[in-house]
Write a protein that holds these residues in place. Structure first.
Motif, PDB file in Angstrom:
ATOM      1  N   THR B 176       0.836  -1.203   0.000  1.00  0.00           N
ATOM      2  CA  THR B 176       0.000   0.000   0.000  1.00  0.00           C
ATOM      3  C   THR B 176       0.870   1.252   0.000  1.00  0.00           C
ATOM      4  O   THR B 176       1.995   1.245   0.502  1.00  0.00           O
ATOM      5  CB  THR B 176      -0.910   0.066   1.244  1.00  0.00           C
ATOM      6  N   ILE B 195      -2.329  -1.261  -3.567  1.00  0.00           N
ATOM      7  CA  ILE B 195      -3.519  -0.539  -3.098  1.00  0.00           C
ATOM      8  C   ILE B 195      -3.119   0.891  -2.764  1.00  0.00           C
ATOM      9  O   ILE B 195      -2.156   1.104  -2.022  1.00  0.00           O
ATOM     10  CB  ILE B 195      -4.125  -1.191  -1.836  1.00  0.00           C
ATOM     11  N   TYR B 197      -4.054   3.656  -0.597  1.00  0.00           N
ATOM     12  CA  TYR B 197      -4.937   3.776   0.576  1.00  0.00           C
ATOM     13  C   TYR B 197      -5.595   5.145   0.663  1.00  0.00           C
ATOM     14  O   TYR B 197      -6.518   5.338   1.438  1.00  0.00           O
ATOM     15  CB  TYR B 197      -4.208   3.417   1.880  1.00  0.00           C
ATOM     16  N   ASP B 200      -8.535   4.543  -1.653  1.00  0.00           N
ATOM     17  CA  ASP B 200      -9.331   3.422  -1.157  1.00  0.00           C
ATOM     18  C   ASP B 200      -9.164   3.289   0.354  1.00  0.00           C
ATOM     19  O   ASP B 200      -8.409   2.457   0.853  1.00  0.00           O
ATOM     20  CB  ASP B 200      -8.891   2.124  -1.852  1.00  0.00           C
ATOM     21  N   TRP B 203      -8.999  -0.022   2.669  1.00  0.00           N
ATOM     22  CA  TRP B 203      -7.993  -0.864   2.020  1.00  0.00           C
ATOM     23  C   TRP B 203      -7.895  -2.254   2.645  1.00  0.00           C
ATOM     24  O   TRP B 203      -7.389  -3.183   2.023  1.00  0.00           O
ATOM     25  CB  TRP B 203      -6.638  -0.167   1.976  1.00  0.00           C
TER      26      TRP B 203
END
Lengths: 322, 322, 322, 322
Positions: B176, B195, B197, B200, B203
């Protein structure tokens, strides 16, 4: 709540005449609607009794065998099933499916194990939830060894089993309660050190002092979020905390510096597997460690039993004679 | 900050010509006064260089050997010393005692280990704190095995080492970051899933979805209290969370139902033992896994190095050439 | 050896179209009558193919899924079943019950697992016995970590899998063979150190010397009784020896002083559980580590395949295309 | 064999007034010249007494503390030192260096630990070799848990400690002897099942039968090569055998099929680390488990003590009062 006799057991199933159950906090939450359950669910997760008939292919049990129920019938052994919390309880008797507040039940063999030889049905019934939780916390996750020190909170079923187990394995026990009378009972049951957490709110430091400054090796955390900081204070560096209950609520302060300084190992856990239960039964048989029973009710008095549980006056398991 | 050459090494000691150091968050907290330290302390915990002389009875090192420093010189092996947090840091170079922002030092053999063969001094210096923390989290406490999935947070030193280590051991990595550019770098370093974060914030659920709903086996928790709930959401039932950092602060909400449902195993840890470092060095030698370096400063530019660290623009270790 | 299509799968069963098998030493012993088996038994323990139909209640598999067989269908997870050796093999396909030298089979879900995504059927078939044995030896019993050194004997299926697995986990490999050509192949597959045990009968000491005198951390003992003393000589103090094969016979000299001096940990093992296979499949998927294949035969050429196996000329698995 | 008082302790050393020792088979082998030792070596590995003076910087001990000696003073904790067998014993008191058949000794702090509170000197002295070996076998390598079954051979010091330890941890004990009288003593000490291995040479099968066919979880192998096959026969699948002694000689038949069928885990071991001793002392203190003593001799009667040991008439430790 009594049912007509079910059909005979199908292949791989057993028919059991239930003779006893016992009350856990989990049953109380369901019975009082604090945890939602299926409508008209037969309550009670703990069950013990006798095999009346076995289906085709059943080798583990014979007619007449004394048996006890299994909390998670689908968790046979190894790691816990990797499913969401809600799904984990779908097959738990007295929660997702009908429980054992009845006389007869037919189920697959994995829903039962042999009860410890020489135990009465009410004694065996108390092991299903509280006994197995204590066993997993200390033996499976905690790798308890003789000479270790264990901190136990209060006089609930898990803590009392853990006390007996810890003493049977040569450990030293620090026990807490807010009641002078209950502390006396804990001492009689073998507790080595006693702390009244009402008169000594910094009981974590007190526990550490009682171990000569070393700190305890194991904590069975029953209070949950609100008591964890005291448990951390009680622990030695690298100690183990088994997270079992959440009597103090579902949230609290995460004091990271305290946890970090103690390099704590924390295991959150819910009861255990069928294989762990088989090991626990062997322990109970070998040591004839009898559960502490408080009071017995008839199945028809189940509601009274829950009211009695509510008072908190008991010390030892409240059991149901079916 | 340079010192006159110390006297020759006494029995059991070595004289080391330091050639490199590297910056950790821990050094930053001390250098900026956020963590109190001894007055006029020589900073820097990481150190690497060459043995100039050995005292009587020293068998582990010879003149000319490349060495790196040890975070806890008194923690040789086994369980962490059972002492209060403050005492644990009393002997840590750059914290309780003088560190390695200097050219020469004399110390006991347990304050050093061999550096990995073939590594430059700046590479070796980066392993002392960040490398060992990642090693302990995944290998010692996590028992990482090939095929496991590891969730890493951000692009700090520990996370980058953990990424390299996880890939070297056949694991799958979910990484992330809040920066699109840094995510690209993580991908180039071997991360399997990315990802952002920032875009999102859930996460944890995203990470679980990326593993086909299974959840990750290991989390290296760098954020601390505020990110732990997302880490729990990312985990499989029975997963392991190594608590390493507390970038988000020292307190947060303890969401007990979430932890319980995942039956999480949480290990709070601080760096590791000298024996763990020896194992890590063997790994580095066998795999020639080179640390990711960002930028190098001279010892005289140390203050600038900390300012650069403050910007957070780096990806990889900031090192000091002595 | 081909059968008519069986009836459709009953509840909890799957119908599988087998597409591949592979030869193990165990199959050879049965095929040549050196180990007695049921009369007119369908041979072959390894099987891989595709699900054609699923019975009621089956959730783990869908039509079209690629699957591989399970060596011990009754050993789901946890410790090995506590039964006599003869009983343990009663349910092993190709030994106690019909194996997979056929096109169609119906069996319970626990007799199969998913095959690694992206693997061909012949590749998957090779994992059932040899792959899982290597996995259990190094990962489950050996707790292999990056930087460890592994000693492997010869070029049989288990040793080749172990070589690939060890390298995928960042370990160093010492490989032995009596053939110069095979040693070259082992080197190409990633072996770090090579020993010709014909030209160097004291290969245990040679292996120790190759590790700088430290000794190896793990041995996969294929030779058995006659080679164990060399394996002990190769080991570090506290090293682990996984007892897998007994090519050199079923008895030999137990040199207790040698074992004692090395404080060896020896694990006798037979293949592994279904849960271990699921972990191995995850590893194979994550790393796309492809088995080394030697030569393929049609099902009708099975007898020729065994004769080829007898020559010992192969390096890599001999597979059957069904 | 008495020495003049040594000089006072140097930094990191303690001066100890020895008050007791005890006889082990290892001492017997040295005293009778069956194991070569340094010329004019002061014998006896076990030692216990009182601290008379402490050197500069010593924090672990104070004047007046009761202490006991350490078998491997250089093995502080963690894995055993990776050195050849001969080198491992170079620093063992009573073997590579002078032992404790004397009144006064000066040594480094790691050559001693605190003795269990409340133990007499002769009791503490018996723990150094025999007690620690039993502790390591069952607790450290065996991970003994309550309800497990332990097979013990004979009535030597290690077996008697193991009996007491196993019972203190809630295990079931199967004990063997060739003497009817000694079997009675073992029963009085808590053994659950008794086997006379003279009248029942297939005592392995007998032990398995006594456990209801399940087999024992742990064996402490004292006989060595010649008794290992019986120990394997006694074990459950996956059982643990701790290889401790070699009374039956240093070689024997390695019955690989038997070992393989039982999937045995065998740990060869020699005594243990100083950290293990600290844990054992905590156990002894918590349980006040007193060693079984047979007969006491004065230091001047040491030769007579060895002759008495030779007769094999004793049950319990033969101790020396200094």
């Amino acid at each position: 709540m009594d049912l007509a006799e079910p059909d005979g057991p199908k292949p791989g199933e057993v028919l059991v005449r239930l003779r006893a159950s016992s009350l856990n906090y989990h049953d109380y939450l369901i019975a009082t609607g604090r945890v939602s359950a299926r409508d008209r669910l037969i309550p009670m997760t703990d069950g013990a009794g006798e095999v009346l008939a076995v289906g085709e292919g059943v080798k583990e049990f014979r007619v007449g065998d004394k048996v006890m129920s299994v909390f998670f019938p689908d968790w046979i052994e190894g790691a816990p099933p990797n499913v969401p919390l809600s799904q984990a309880f779908e097959r738990v008797p007295g929660d997702g499916v009908d429980g054992y507040a009845r006389e007869l039940v037919v189920g697959p063999t994995n829903a039962f194990t042999h009860a410890p030889r020489g135990f009465s049905d009410v004694e065996s019934a108390t092991l299903v939830c509280a006994g197995l939780t204590a066993w997993r916390a200390l033996v499976v996750e905690g790798h308890l060894k003789a000479g270790d020190t264990v901190l136990l909170q209060g006089t609930g079923g898990v803590s009392l089993f853990a006390l007996q187990l810890a003493k049977a394995m040569g450990a030293t026990v620090v026990a807490t309660s807010s009641s002078v009378e209950k502390l006396e009972r804990l001492k009689a049951l073998g507790a080595d050190h006693l702390i009244n957490y009402r008169s000594d709110p910094n009981w974590g430091a007190a526990a550490q002092a009682l171990t000569g400054g070393r700190g305890v090796d194991h904590v069975l955390e029953i209070g949950g979020a609100a008591t964890l900081p005291q448990s951390a204070a009680a622990s030695r560096v690298g100690g183990h905390v088994a997270m079992i209950g959440q009597l103090s609520g579902q949230d609290g302060s995460l004091q990271t510096m305290l946890m970090m300084g103690k390099q704590l190992r924390i295991s959150w856990m819910m009861v255990g597997s069928r294989a762990m239960q088989l090991d626990m039964v062997r322990f109970m048989e070998a040591n004839q460690t009898r559960p502490v029973l408080d009071r017995s009710f008839a199945l028809s008095e189940l509601a009274w039993a829950f009211r009695y549980q509510e008072t908190g006056a008991h010390l030892g398991k409240i059991v149901i004679d079916i």
